[in-house]
Design a protein around this motif. Structure first.
Motif, PDB file in Angstrom:
ATOM      1  N   ALA A  14     -12.230  -9.101   6.737  1.00 29.74           N
ATOM      2  CA  ALA A  14     -12.705  -9.928   5.627  1.00 29.74           C
ATOM      3  C   ALA A  14     -12.314  -9.338   4.279  1.00 29.74           C
ATOM      4  N   ASN A  15     -12.100  -8.054   4.234  1.00 31.44           N
ATOM      5  CA  ASN A  15     -11.779  -7.380   2.978  1.00 31.44           C
ATOM      6  C   ASN A  15     -10.277  -7.304   2.699  1.00 31.44           C
ATOM      7  N   ILE A  16      -9.461  -7.757   3.613  1.00 36.16           N
ATOM      8  CA  ILE A  16      -8.012  -7.599   3.462  1.00 36.16           C
ATOM      9  C   ILE A  16      -7.481  -8.324   2.234  1.00 36.16           C
ATOM     10  N   SER A  30      -5.224  -8.026  -3.287  1.00 32.12           N
ATOM     11  CA  SER A  30      -5.307  -8.376  -4.701  1.00 32.12           C
ATOM     12  C   SER A  30      -5.478  -7.129  -5.563  1.00 32.12           C
ATOM     13  N   ARG A  31      -6.309  -6.217  -5.122  1.00 24.14           N
ATOM     14  CA  ARG A  31      -6.530  -4.974  -5.859  1.00 24.14           C
ATOM     15  C   ARG A  31      -5.257  -4.133  -5.911  1.00 24.14           C
ATOM     16  N   ASP A  55      -2.872  -5.610  -8.424  1.00 21.70           N
ATOM     17  CA  ASP A  55      -3.295  -5.274  -9.786  1.00 21.70           C
ATOM     18  C   ASP A  55      -2.883  -3.854 -10.160  1.00 21.70           C
ATOM     19  N   LYS A  56      -3.081  -2.921  -9.237  1.00 25.55           N
ATOM     20  CA  LYS A  56      -2.709  -1.528  -9.508  1.00 25.55           C
ATOM     21  C   LYS A  56      -1.191  -1.379  -9.671  1.00 25.55           C
ATOM     22  N   LEU A  57      -0.433  -2.052  -8.803  1.00 25.29           N
ATOM     23  CA  LEU A  57       1.030  -1.977  -8.898  1.00 25.29           C
ATOM     24  C   LEU A  57       1.529  -2.541 -10.221  1.00 25.29           C
ATOM     25  N   ALA A  58       0.872  -3.557 -10.731  1.00 25.96           N
ATOM     26  CA  ALA A  58       1.282  -4.161 -11.995  1.00 25.96           C
ATOM     27  C   ALA A  58       1.086  -3.196 -13.157  1.00 25.96           C
ATOM     28  N   LEU A  92       0.831  -1.203   0.000  1.00 29.29           N
ATOM     29  CA  LEU A  92       0.000   0.000   0.000  1.00 29.29           C
ATOM     30  C   LEU A  92       0.868   1.256   0.000  1.00 29.29           C
ATOM     31  N   ILE A  93       1.969   1.208   0.736  1.00 26.54           N
ATOM     32  CA  ILE A  93       2.892   2.344   0.771  1.00 26.54           C
ATOM     33  C   ILE A  93       3.525   2.547  -0.601  1.00 26.54           C
ATOM     34  N   ARG A  94       3.977   1.458  -1.228  1.00 28.46           N
ATOM     35  CA  ARG A  94       4.575   1.564  -2.557  1.00 28.46           C
ATOM     36  C   ARG A  94       3.557   2.114  -3.559  1.00 28.46           C
ATOM     37  N   LEU A  95       2.335   1.622  -3.487  1.00 27.69           N
ATOM     38  CA  LEU A  95       1.282   2.112  -4.372  1.00 27.69           C
ATOM     39  C   LEU A  95       1.032   3.601  -4.150  1.00 27.69           C
TER      40      LEU A  95
END
Length: 93
Positions: free
Chosen positions: A63-65, A70-71, A74-77, A4-7
């Protein structure tokens, strides 16, 4: 948390040098934080996360972690691997 930090850093078009300088840490420490190294001090992780706008205490449940991870993957890719500092161009003649 590291992803998340990298994103957040990449979405803000910040280089590792920019963010590490702003946080007052070495680039190597930032790389460890972004990789999720468990030996990093949690205070530094929270500070860096705050600098790039990561929501630390959101309303989402556990539950959403996995869906969020995954999301983020996908964004980092989709983002470029390298972020370059923007150059200021003096276009006054």
């Amino acid at each position: 948390m590291g992803k998340l930090i990298r994103l957040g850093r990449k979405e803000r078009k910040m280089t590792e040098e920019d963010l590490s300088g702003r946080a007052g840490i070495s680039r190597r420490t930032l790389q460890k934080i972004e990789r999720g190294d468990p030996k990093c001090e949690i205070g530094l992780v929270f500070e860096v996360a705050n600098l790039v706008g990561v929501n630390l205490f959101g309303d989402e449940g556990n539950a959403n972690i996995s869906r969020n991870i995954s999301r983020v993957d996908d964004k980092l890719a989709l983002l470029p691997q390298l972020v370059r500092s923007s150059m200021k161009v003096n276009d006054e003649f």
